[in-house]
Scaffold this motif. Structure first.
Motif, PDB file in Angstrom:
ATOM      1  N   ALA A  38      31.871  39.497  19.960  1.00 16.29           N
ATOM      2  CA  ALA A  38      31.212  40.522  21.252  1.00 16.29           C
ATOM      3  C   ALA A  38      30.501  41.684  20.735  1.00 16.29           C
ATOM      4  O   ALA A  38      30.008  42.196  21.430  1.00 16.29           O
ATOM      5  CB  ALA A  38      32.171  40.761  22.393  1.00 16.29           C
ATOM      6  N   THR A  39      30.656  41.790  19.426  1.00 16.82           N
ATOM      7  CA  THR A  39      29.861  43.061  18.984  1.00 16.82           C
ATOM      8  C   THR A  39      28.605  42.554  18.533  1.00 16.82           C
ATOM      9  O   THR A  39      28.655  41.971  17.501  1.00 16.82           O
ATOM     10  CB  THR A  39      30.830  43.869  17.963  1.00 16.82           C
ATOM     11  OG1 THR A  39      32.230  44.308  18.838  1.00 16.82           O
ATOM     12  CG2 THR A  39      30.205  45.218  17.702  1.00 16.82           C
ATOM     13  N   LYS A  40      27.605  43.321  18.628  1.00 18.75           N
ATOM     14  CA  LYS A  40      26.089  42.699  18.222  1.00 18.75           C
ATOM     15  C   LYS A  40      26.133  42.884  16.894  1.00 18.75           C
ATOM     16  O   LYS A  40      25.497  41.848  16.096  1.00 18.75           O
ATOM     17  CB  LYS A  40      25.215  43.590  18.834  1.00 18.75           C
ATOM     18  CG  LYS A  40      23.565  43.243  18.560  1.00 18.75           C
ATOM     19  CD  LYS A  40      22.757  44.226  19.288  1.00 18.75           C
ATOM     20  CE  LYS A  40      21.249  43.723  18.920  1.00 18.75           C
ATOM     21  NZ  LYS A  40      20.160  44.473  19.616  1.00 18.75           N
ATOM     22  N   ARG A  41      26.528  44.080  15.985  1.00 23.27           N
ATOM     23  CA  ARG A  41      26.230  44.002  14.830  1.00 23.27           C
ATOM     24  C   ARG A  41      27.253  43.189  13.815  1.00 23.27           C
ATOM     25  O   ARG A  41      26.967  42.949  12.664  1.00 23.27           O
ATOM     26  CB  ARG A  41      26.459  45.584  14.262  1.00 23.27           C
ATOM     27  CG  ARG A  41      27.730  46.048  14.365  1.00 23.27           C
ATOM     28  CD  ARG A  41      27.389  47.744  14.365  1.00 23.27           C
ATOM     29  NE  ARG A  41      28.961  48.105  14.309  1.00 23.27           N
ATOM     30  CZ  ARG A  41      30.011  48.627  13.520  1.00 23.27           C
ATOM     31  NH1 ARG A  41      29.544  48.344  12.176  1.00 23.27           N
ATOM     32  NH2 ARG A  41      30.866  49.256  13.873  1.00 23.27           N
ATOM     33  N   PRO A  45      27.639  37.442  11.506  1.00 20.06           N
ATOM     34  CA  PRO A  45      28.522  36.840  10.276  1.00 20.06           C
ATOM     35  C   PRO A  45      29.903  36.496  10.858  1.00 20.06           C
ATOM     36  O   PRO A  45      30.270  35.266  10.038  1.00 20.06           O
ATOM     37  CB  PRO A  45      28.672  38.262   9.614  1.00 20.06           C
ATOM     38  CG  PRO A  45      28.224  39.187  10.279  1.00 20.06           C
ATOM     39  CD  PRO A  45      27.279  38.671  11.441  1.00 20.06           C
ATOM     40  N   ALA A  46      30.407  36.937  11.986  1.00 26.88           N
ATOM     41  CA  ALA A  46      31.663  36.590  12.477  1.00 26.88           C
ATOM     42  C   ALA A  46      31.489  35.165  12.883  1.00 26.88           C
ATOM     43  O   ALA A  46      32.335  34.115  12.753  1.00 26.88           O
ATOM     44  CB  ALA A  46      31.997  37.458  13.391  1.00 26.88           C
ATOM     45  N   GLU A  77      28.777  37.483  26.032  1.00 27.59           N
ATOM     46  CA  GLU A  77      28.614  37.495  24.750  1.00 27.59           C
ATOM     47  C   GLU A  77      29.077  36.128  24.026  1.00 27.59           C
ATOM     48  O   GLU A  77      29.233  36.124  22.601  1.00 27.59           O
ATOM     49  CB  GLU A  77      29.410  38.603  24.183  1.00 27.59           C
ATOM     50  CG  GLU A  77      29.085  39.925  24.855  1.00 27.59           C
ATOM     51  CD  GLU A  77      27.688  40.600  24.669  1.00 27.59           C
ATOM     52  OE1 GLU A  77      27.210  39.847  23.865  1.00 27.59           O
ATOM     53  OE2 GLU A  77      27.260  41.305  25.311  1.00 27.59           O
ATOM     54  N   LEU A  78      29.505  35.275  24.726  1.00 27.11           N
ATOM     55  CA  LEU A  78      29.946  33.891  24.080  1.00 27.11           C
ATOM     56  C   LEU A  78      28.854  33.295  23.371  1.00 27.11           C
ATOM     57  O   LEU A  78      27.536  33.343  23.566  1.00 27.11           O
ATOM     58  CB  LEU A  78      30.353  32.791  25.214  1.00 27.11           C
ATOM     59  CG  LEU A  78      31.667  33.186  25.904  1.00 27.11           C
ATOM     60  CD1 LEU A  78      31.841  32.237  27.224  1.00 27.11           C
ATOM     61  CD2 LEU A  78      32.738  32.918  24.924  1.00 27.11           C
ATOM     62  N   PRO A  79      29.403  32.582  22.085  1.00 27.87           N
ATOM     63  CA  PRO A  79      28.481  32.011  21.244  1.00 27.87           C
ATOM     64  C   PRO A  79      28.034  30.695  22.124  1.00 27.87           C
ATOM     65  O   PRO A  79      28.723  30.102  22.941  1.00 27.87           O
ATOM     66  CB  PRO A  79      29.529  31.391  20.040  1.00 27.87           C
ATOM     67  CG  PRO A  79      30.624  31.555  20.517  1.00 27.87           C
ATOM     68  CD  PRO A  79      30.595  32.775  21.785  1.00 27.87           C
ATOM     69  N   PRO A  80      26.732  30.007  21.611  1.00 29.27           N
ATOM     70  CA  PRO A  80      26.351  28.809  22.169  1.00 29.27           C
ATOM     71  C   PRO A  80      27.223  27.697  22.475  1.00 29.27           C
ATOM     72  O   PRO A  80      28.120  27.651  21.295  1.00 29.27           O
ATOM     73  CB  PRO A  80      25.197  28.486  21.689  1.00 29.27           C
ATOM     74  CG  PRO A  80      24.889  29.770  21.055  1.00 29.27           C
ATOM     75  CD  PRO A  80      25.892  30.401  20.744  1.00 29.27           C
TER      76      PRO A  80
END
Length: 242
Positions: A38-41, A45-46, A77-80
């Motif tokens: 959920a953190t942009k930076r 990589p996560a 913020e969920l991944p696709p």
């Protein structure tokens, strides 16, 4: 942890903790990794490490544990969905339930109703280890539930559970028993002291049960009932944990 999350080794070390034998550790890892996604930076990589790790999960219960991370990520913020779904190689009714709960109704991988080993041969006999430990690694209520279904439907669900367990054992070469030496000193084991750990056999028994539920659907079990049945394999209630 967020400060170290750019390091791939740290990310791999963290996500591997989802397989630790301590259930609360798994839940805390899910929360921490969810924060990284959920953190942009740290998201990219996560996510890369997470998807690669997810593709290597061979047991249904492992996939369910891995997807618990998604429950710790804000919706925005969920991944696709397509990327996460594409990384699942052990689909199940529980995995689809999590996907729909997280991403919304209709977002599911599917294919789980055929994720079983087929009809057990008439000559198949339940392995002695399975019979002896069916209530040791997982709650005995799972066996009792399948026994009641057997009496009600005439389908030998307990036998099929054993058949799925044997199929997983043959496919994964999982240890029959082990002991969490890193968490409890061997002297305690000699004294008969144990703890509430989720060892490898825990995942094998639970995955075999989930696959038995899929077999039941192929025999006409309603999907809604299958979902409730599979939920009995969940090891931790998130609200209770919090």
């Amino acid at each position: 942890m967020v400060q170290l999350a750019h390091d791939e080794g740290t990310l791999r070390m963290l996500v591997e903790r989802l397989l630790w034998p301590v259930r609360m550790v798994r839940w805390r890892v899910a929360q921490q990794y969810g924060a990284l996604l959920a953190t942009k930076r740290t998201r990219d990589p996560a996510l890369a490490v997470y998807l690669e790790w997810l593709t290597k999960r061979r047991l249904e219960s492992e996939v369910v544990s891995a997807l618990s991370i998604l429950k710790c990520v804000p919706y925005s913020e969920l991944p696709p969905f397509s990327e996460v779904c594409g990384a699942v190689n052990a689909p199940s009714v529980l995995a689809d339930a999590i996907f729909q709960q997280v991403y919304g109704y209709g977002n599911r991988c599917g294919g789980w109703s055929s994720a079983h080993s087929g009809e057990a041969p008439a000559s198949f006999e339940q392995p002695k280890y399975f019979v002896r430990n069916k209530g040791a690694h997982v709650p005995l209520i799972l066996w009792n539930t399948l026994s009641r279904l057997h009496a009600r439907t005439g389908i030998d669900f307990p036998k099929h559970w054993a058949f799925e367990w044997q199929s997983i054992m043959d496919r994964t070469d999982s240890p029959h028993s082990d002991y969490p030496y890193y968490f409890v000193e061997s002297t305690y084991r000699q004294a008969g002291v144990s703890g509430q750990f989720s060892l490898r056999q825990d995942d094998v028994f639970r995955s075999a049960f989930i696959r038995t539920v899929a077999f039941g659907v192929s025999k006409g079990m309603p999907s809604r009932y299958a979902h409730g049945l599979a939920c009995e394999t969940l090891t931790l209630n998130s609200e209770l944990a919090n």
